[in-house]
Write a protein that holds these residues in place. Structure first.
Motif, PDB file in Angstrom:
ATOM      1  N   HIS A  11       0.843  -1.197   0.000  1.00  0.00           N
ATOM      2  CA  HIS A  11       0.000   0.000   0.000  1.00  0.00           C
ATOM      3  C   HIS A  11       0.878   1.246   0.000  1.00  0.00           C
ATOM      4  N   GLN A  12       1.849   1.263   0.904  1.00  0.00           N
ATOM      5  CA  GLN A  12       2.735   2.421   1.003  1.00  0.00           C
ATOM      6  C   GLN A  12       3.558   2.592  -0.273  1.00  0.00           C
ATOM      7  N   PHE A  13       4.031   1.496  -0.849  1.00  0.00           N
ATOM      8  CA  PHE A  13       4.811   1.565  -2.074  1.00  0.00           C
ATOM      9  C   PHE A  13       3.973   2.101  -3.240  1.00  0.00           C
ATOM     10  N   SER A  14       2.743   1.630  -3.339  1.00  0.00           N
ATOM     11  CA  SER A  14       1.875   2.107  -4.419  1.00  0.00           C
ATOM     12  C   SER A  14       1.538   3.576  -4.246  1.00  0.00           C
ATOM     13  N   HIS A  15       1.355   4.019  -2.995  1.00  0.00           N
ATOM     14  CA  HIS A  15       1.078   5.443  -2.755  1.00  0.00           C
ATOM     15  C   HIS A  15       2.284   6.303  -3.129  1.00  0.00           C
ATOM     16  N   SER A  16       3.480   5.819  -2.844  1.00  0.00           N
ATOM     17  CA  SER A  16       4.690   6.564  -3.217  1.00  0.00           C
ATOM     18  C   SER A  16       4.807   6.679  -4.736  1.00  0.00           C
ATOM     19  N   LEU A  17       4.559   5.577  -5.442  1.00  0.00           N
ATOM     20  CA  LEU A  17       4.616   5.620  -6.903  1.00  0.00           C
ATOM     21  C   LEU A  17       3.546   6.554  -7.471  1.00  0.00           C
ATOM     22  N   LEU A  18       2.357   6.539  -6.871  1.00  0.00           N
ATOM     23  CA  LEU A  18       1.285   7.413  -7.336  1.00  0.00           C
ATOM     24  C   LEU A  18       1.658   8.880  -7.132  1.00  0.00           C
ATOM     25  N   ALA A  19       2.271   9.184  -5.986  1.00  0.00           N
ATOM     26  CA  ALA A  19       2.700  10.564  -5.725  1.00  0.00           C
ATOM     27  C   ALA A  19       3.767  11.008  -6.726  1.00  0.00           C
ATOM     28  N   LEU A  20       4.724  10.116  -7.031  1.00  0.00           N
ATOM     29  CA  LEU A  20       5.755  10.452  -8.018  1.00  0.00           C
ATOM     30  C   LEU A  20       5.149  10.650  -9.407  1.00  0.00           C
ATOM     31  N   ALA A  21       4.158   9.827  -9.754  1.00  0.00           N
ATOM     32  CA  ALA A  21       3.504   9.968 -11.061  1.00  0.00           C
ATOM     33  C   ALA A  21       2.755  11.295 -11.156  1.00  0.00           C
ATOM     34  N   ILE A  22       2.057  11.677 -10.085  1.00  0.00           N
ATOM     35  CA  ILE A  22       1.333  12.952 -10.083  1.00  0.00           C
ATOM     36  C   ILE A  22       2.313  14.117 -10.165  1.00  0.00           C
ATOM     37  N   LEU A  23       3.433  14.016  -9.427  1.00  0.00           N
ATOM     38  CA  LEU A  23       4.452  15.067  -9.466  1.00  0.00           C
ATOM     39  C   LEU A  23       5.044  15.202 -10.868  1.00  0.00           C
ATOM     40  N   THR A  24       5.343  14.068 -11.518  1.00  0.00           N
ATOM     41  CA  THR A  24       5.900  14.100 -12.874  1.00  0.00           C
ATOM     42  C   THR A  24       4.913  14.706 -13.858  1.00  0.00           C
ATOM     43  N   ALA A  25       3.653  14.306 -13.766  1.00  0.00           N
ATOM     44  CA  ALA A  25       2.633  14.862 -14.663  1.00  0.00           C
ATOM     45  C   ALA A  25       2.451  16.359 -14.426  1.00  0.00           C
ATOM     46  N   GLY A  26       2.508  16.781 -13.153  1.00  0.00           N
ATOM     47  CA  GLY A  26       2.383  18.203 -12.854  1.00  0.00           C
ATOM     48  C   GLY A  26       3.515  19.020 -13.431  1.00  0.00           C
ATOM     49  N   ILE A  27       4.751  18.478 -13.348  1.00  0.00           N
ATOM     50  CA  ILE A  27       5.906  19.187 -13.912  1.00  0.00           C
ATOM     51  C   ILE A  27       5.784  19.289 -15.430  1.00  0.00           C
TER      52      ILE A  27
END
Length: 373
Positions: A11-27
């Motif tokens: 769960h924690q790993f998937s949340h970290s990947l999701l946060a990185l994906a959102i950050l990358t898309a935002g940039i």
């Protein structure tokens, strides 16, 4: 009150990947706003000690920020004037360079026809096709945005720098109160570490760039290369883009030198100078000058530079290393994100004295123990 059950690790790993994906898309989606703001943030951190010293001398905050910003503008203008003087000399020799390139292409066509039996007409067709594709790409709206984008960025960056320095206390206070009171001390520690990392990186980068420019220029002058100072400074500026910039600078310098003086010894000398300077830079200047409190391994650096280039072009390549360093500071101090900090760092478990990758030795059963069992 019953304790909250622990979530599975995935769960924690998937949340970290999701946060990185959102950050990358935002940039990627907001790069026109975020890239100038990030560049301004780096410059603001670099100018903060100057502004702080001026304020201590009794100068008003607004005037102190303006003077620090004016000093940076004067420095950039001096470099631009030096380059423009060299470029004007380079423009005067363009007819000679064009003639040398024409002679080289003529020799190349004859060699291709002799070695590969490709007629001149077929070679002309290939060249015209490549020229048409190049013109189409240059006339596209994306190219216009690529050219006009930096002009708008240069206008916005000084404004952003001034406002970031002026509202610095308010922005830092916002970040602190954004978290719970029990985390306030940890947040202040992370902010202080981020400031130290960025400041040491930027100051070291300026010193390293000046040293690389001087070494390049001296080496090219000793070889008798024309426009040695121009090529040396341009190569040092391109070297700001980690790993990739040095290769581009070497290729560009070889092409310009060859178009002016097509002697093999000079070309080999240019390549030797750049290889020597790169060796000195990577093994002496970077460890002694640019080394900061956070060290990033080469694999992550190269991947980060490529990702930054894919997201935001050359600016993204330049911003990738300080961004990864900031993430490293945050990951090392946030519970649950320490593994990501280990991934970004350059210290292997063996160097750290860890037993993470050491498999336990299996004890062999003796015949006696098997009989007793």
């Amino acid at each position: 009150m019953a304790a909250e059950p622990l979530r599975p690790h995935y769960h924690q790993f998937s949340h970290s990947l999701l946060a990185l994906a959102i950050l990358t898309a935002g940039i990627y989606l907001g790069q026109d706003i975020l890239v100038p703001l990030a560049m301004a943030g780096l410059i603001a951190v670099l100018l903060r000690p100057i502004e702080k010293r001026l304020v201590r001398l009794g100068i008003h905050k607004v005037i102190a920020i303006s003077l620090a910003l004016l000093l940076a503008v004067i420095l950039v203008a001096a470099i631009a004037i030096t380059l423009s003087m060299q470029i004007s000399d380079f423009a005067d020799d363009l007819p000679k360079i064009r003639q040398n390139l024409t002679d080289f292409f003529s020799d190349a066509k004859r060699w291709i026809r002799r070695e590969y039996n490709v007629s001149y007409r077929e070679q002309e067709k290939y060249l015209q096709k490549a020229q048409a594709q190049t013109l189409d790409s240059l006339q596209s709206p994306d190219t216009l945005g690529f050219i006009t984008g930096p002009l708008g960025t240069l206008t916005l960056i000084p404004i952003y720098v001034f406002l970031l320095l002026y509202y610095r206390s308010m922005l830092l206070h916002f970040v602190v109160v954004l978290f719970a009171e029990k985390h306030a001390e940890r947040v202040r520690e992370v902010l202080g570490e981020v400031k130290a990392v960025v400041q040491s990186y930027m100051v070291g980068l300026l010193i390293e760039t000046a040293c690389v420019a001087a070494l390049n220029s001296v080496g090219l002058l000793l070889l008798g290369v024309q426009y040695a100072i121009l090529l040396g400074i341009m190569a040092a500026i391109l070297n700001l883009v980690p790993y990739i910039g040095g290769l581009v600078a070497t290729l560009l310098t070889v092409i310009i030198t060859f178009s002016n003086n097509p002697e093999t010894s000079i070309i080999l000398g240019v390549v030797g100078v750049f290889l020597l300077v790169q060796f000195i830079d990577n093994n002496i200047l970077v460890p002694l000058i640019v080394a900061s409190k956070v060290r990033i391994n080469a694999l992550i650096s190269i991947v980060g530079v490529l990702i930054g280039g894919a997201l935001a072009g050359v600016s993204g390549m330049f911003l990738s290393i300080p961004a990864i360093a900031i993430l490293k500071v945050i990951f090392d101090r946030v519970e649950g994100l320490q593994p990501w900090g280990v991934l970004l760092g350059d210290q292997t478990p063996e160097e750290a004295g860890s037993n993470l990758f050491r498999l336990p030795r299996r004890r062999r059963k003796t015949k006696t123990s098997e009989i007793d069992a």
